[in-house]
Design an enzyme around this catalytic site. Structure first.
Site, short mmCIF file in Angstrom:
data_model
loop_
_atom_site.label_atom_id
_atom_site.label_comp_id
_atom_site.label_asym_id
_atom_site.label_seq_id
_atom_site.Cartn_x
_atom_site.Cartn_y
_atom_site.Cartn_z
N MET A 1 24.77 -2.89 -13.71
CA MET A 1 25.22 -2.70 -13.14
C MET A 1 26.13 -1.42 -12.64
SD MET A 1 27.10 -4.30 -10.00
CE MET A 1 29.12 -3.49 -10.45
N ASN A 3 28.04 1.82 -11.05
CA ASN A 3 29.00 2.47 -10.67
C ASN A 3 29.83 3.72 -10.93
OD1 ASN A 3 28.53 -0.18 -8.95
ND2 ASN A 3 29.93 -1.02 -10.45
N LYS A 224 29.38 -9.48 -13.14
CA LYS A 224 29.42 -8.05 -11.75
C LYS A 224 31.41 -7.14 -11.79
CE LYS A 224 25.94 -9.37 -9.98
NZ LYS A 224 25.55 -10.27 -10.79
N ASP A 225 31.39 -6.22 -11.70
CA ASP A 225 32.84 -5.11 -12.55
C ASP A 225 33.55 -5.20 -11.00
OD1 ASP A 225 30.93 -2.48 -13.37
OD2 ASP A 225 31.61 -2.74 -11.66
N SER A 226 34.09 -4.94 -11.12
CA SER A 226 35.65 -4.92 -9.96
C SER A 226 35.07 -3.47 -9.12
CB SER A 226 36.61 -4.50 -11.03
OG SER A 226 37.29 -3.36 -11.50
#
Length: 616
Positions: A1, A3, A224-226
């Site tokens: 993912m 970001n 999932k990361d922050s």
């Protein structure tokens, strides 16, 4: 993912950095570190080199980057309802009062049967309780009898003493209505988890603490990361939706919401997902007109993008994770420890103070006394040095396994990125080459060989042994495959390399850095190797343009907004700023930032984006 981050007009984001806490009380401004460039981690090529990029700000606010998991059935995981399902319905035979009493008498004795009947006949006495001494067998049979009642009973047990009460009785919060998970659909409670600026492990630990379930009973399909608002499914062994309803406000105070409960016979394990759906807002778009941007978006939809490992794979510190991984694979454990412990640009005051002390003294006891408690890898290394002075390899292996592997995987990712960039520069990316590698279905014999002698405790939703196997392309079979089938290896002890110049280049790149992966060397036991497709496909691509005036205006609804009935933002028709709203779906382990990069053609590191501000 994938970001990205940028400056916000609201509270400045600390995502991706060490946040200051009680152990970092000095508020000296941290020196800004130079942006990490994509070229530093091997990213340089594009699937379509002829597109025009444009200026934009990615993730000006949390609501600008939404990530929803896609399950194995291809359904986007969404938070749509907070309704708690009915967990009790009368199951089994319908007994008369006399028949019920006879069953109780047979399990225990006449006195217990009489007391139980008296309890049941006084439904209005909600404070009344009944206690029965049981063993595991009689307790299970009693639960089955209770399940035949129209009204559920709460229960608790301690040292075999089973206490029952009516559901309205709140004297003891540990008393719960018995849930027949099998009758409801399965042993696992599945729920959809919405979280803001919180990674998967943070969510698991919060749920474990607040809901009071062991964290090892909580499982999920992917991490999932922050650095986004994310929605994903989790499963909990013997989970109770009523317990989540009781603590909903406390979870919400941390930005976490749960709903869409259902019971299922199998829990989730890592890999039990097809990918992620992204909803992204690019703000303050300029440098290209809508027609030009539309051309780039159409190219993304039809041609896809190069499946690079994104910038967050390599960290946000001035010391990149793959640099530490390189030292480990070079067996330079002292050098790896120094990269983790020595002073680095951009650190907070207390971290910098501790690192400076290490540089000056190399005294683990002194440094441990002032190292902030959040520095988990540093503390593990220092404790090892305190116990085993000078044993650098032991110090590095004392790091938590997931962090140790993160460093190694980052180096593998760096080599993969460099190899793909070289491949595109030398040969383009329109068709496969002789000697390229593709993945094919294993034969039944291969699957059976893998299973032989192994008992899998996998409770997930895939066959752990039915994994694709590599095939090297030749003149005889190359016509059966396209560029979309080509994979490049993550170097490891079982890796099959391309049988062409790129395969040799991968080996040469590692040899130049003093790394030769061999099967007999136990330092490589944790590195079997893997494969990753060169080409990534963005599916379900859609977009729209929207104008706005307020740089912090909401331009996309989250699942939480939709669940609460909030209308979708419409923007300002004559607003001075232009935004691009995008949606697309990617496969597992593909980076949204790399899909965006194919369109916007600007640096995607968090440091680069953090310098972006809205134009006047």
């Amino acid at each position: 993912m994938g970001n990205l981050f940028s400056k916000s007009t609201d509270t400045p984001s600390t995502l991706g950095k060490r946040t200051r806490g009680d152990d970092d009380q000095d508020h000296t401004k941290r020196p800004r570190i130079a942006p990490i460039l994509e070229s530093q981690v091997g990213i340089s090529a594009f699937m379509n080199p002829d597109l025009t990029g444009f200026h934009c700000i990615v993730k000006n606010r949390a609501e600008d980057f939404l990530v929803n998991e896609v399950d194995l059935d291809g359904q986007v995981v969404r938070l749509t309802t907070f309704d708690v399902p009915v967990v009790h319905k009368a199951t089994g035979p319908s007994y008369t009062a006399d028949e019920f009493d006879a069953k109780i008498k047979a399990l225990f004795d006449q006195d217990v049967a009489s007391e139980f009947r008296d309890f049941l006949d006084h439904r209005d006495d909600i404070d009344r309780v009944i206690s029965i001494q049981t063993d595991k067998t009689t307790r299970f049979e009693l639960y089955k009898l209770i399940a035949t009642l129209d009204t559920p009973l709460k229960s608790s047990v301690k040292e075999g003493l089973l206490t029952l009460c009516w559901p309205e009785n709140v004297e003891n919060p540990n008393r719960r209505v018995f849930i027949d998970h099998t009758a409801l659909g399965g042993e696992y409670l599945q729920l959809n988890v919405y979280k803001t600026q919180m990674d998967t492990m943070g969510a698991v630990n919060l749920i474990a603490r607040v809901v009071k379930v062991p964290s090892k009973q909580i499982s999920y399909a992917g991490t999932k990361d922050s650095r986004a608002i994310t929605v994903q499914s989790m499963t909990i062994v013997k989970g109770r939706p009523d317990r989540f309803a009781e603590v909903a406000e406390e979870l919400a105070s941390h930005g976490l919401y749960v709903g869409d409960y259902k019971f299922t016979p199998r829990g989730l394990t890592l890999g039990d997902a097809k990918g992620n759906h992204f909803s992204i807002v690019l703000r303050d778009v300029k440098g290209a007109d809508e027609a030009t941007m539309t051309k780039s978006l159409e190219s993304l939809a039809s041609n896809g993008f190069l499946n690079y490992f994104g910038m967050q794979r390599f960290g946000t510190s001035s010391i990149l994770t793959h640099e530490i991984g390189r030292k480990i694979l070079q067996k330079d454990f002292a050098g790896a420890a120094d990269l983790i412990l020595m002073p680095r640009a951009g650190d907070g005051y207390l971290f910098d103070k501790a690192r400076q002390l290490w540089a000056e003294t190399k005294d683990p006891k002194q440094v441990l006394a002032i190292m902030p408690k959040r520095a988990s890898a540093e503390i593990k290394i220092l404790k090892s040095y305190e116990r085993y002075p000078g044993n650098h390899q032991k110090a590095i292996r004392n790091i938590a396994r997931n962090m140790y592997l993160l460093y190694i995987h980052a180096y593998q990712s760096y080599i993969w990125n460099r190899a793909v960039s070289a491949r595109v520069e030398r040969h383009g990316c329109s068709e496969p080459l002789i000697g390229d590698v593709v993945m094919i279905e294993p034969t039944e014999k291969q699957v059976n060989e893998k299973r032989k002698g192994h008992l899998s405790n996998n409770v997930g939703r895939r066959d752990p042994w039915d994994r694709m196997v590599p095939l090297v392309l030749t003149t005889e079979n190359i016509h059966n495959y396209t560029i979309k089938d080509v994979v490049y290896p993550m170097p490891g002890r079982r890796t099959v390399y391309p049988d062409n110049d790129i395969g040799e280049l991968i080996k040469d790149m590692m040899k130049e850095e003093g790394i030769v992966i061999t099967k007999g060397d136990n330092i490589f036991d944790d590195i079997p190797g893997d494969y990753r497709k060169l080409h990534a496909e963005a599916k379900d691509v859609s977009w729209s343009f929207i104008r706005y005036n307020d740089p912090s205006a909401k331009l996309f609804n989250t699942d939480l907004d939709t669940a609460k009935g909030e209308p979708q933002p419409v923007g300002e028709p004559n607003g001075k700023h232009l935004a691009l709203r995008m949606e697309f779906t990617l496969g597992s382990s593909q980076y949204a930032t790399m899909a965006l990069r194919e369109v916007i053609r600007i640096e995607t590191s968090s440091q680069s984006q953090s310098q972006m501000v809205h134009s006047d």
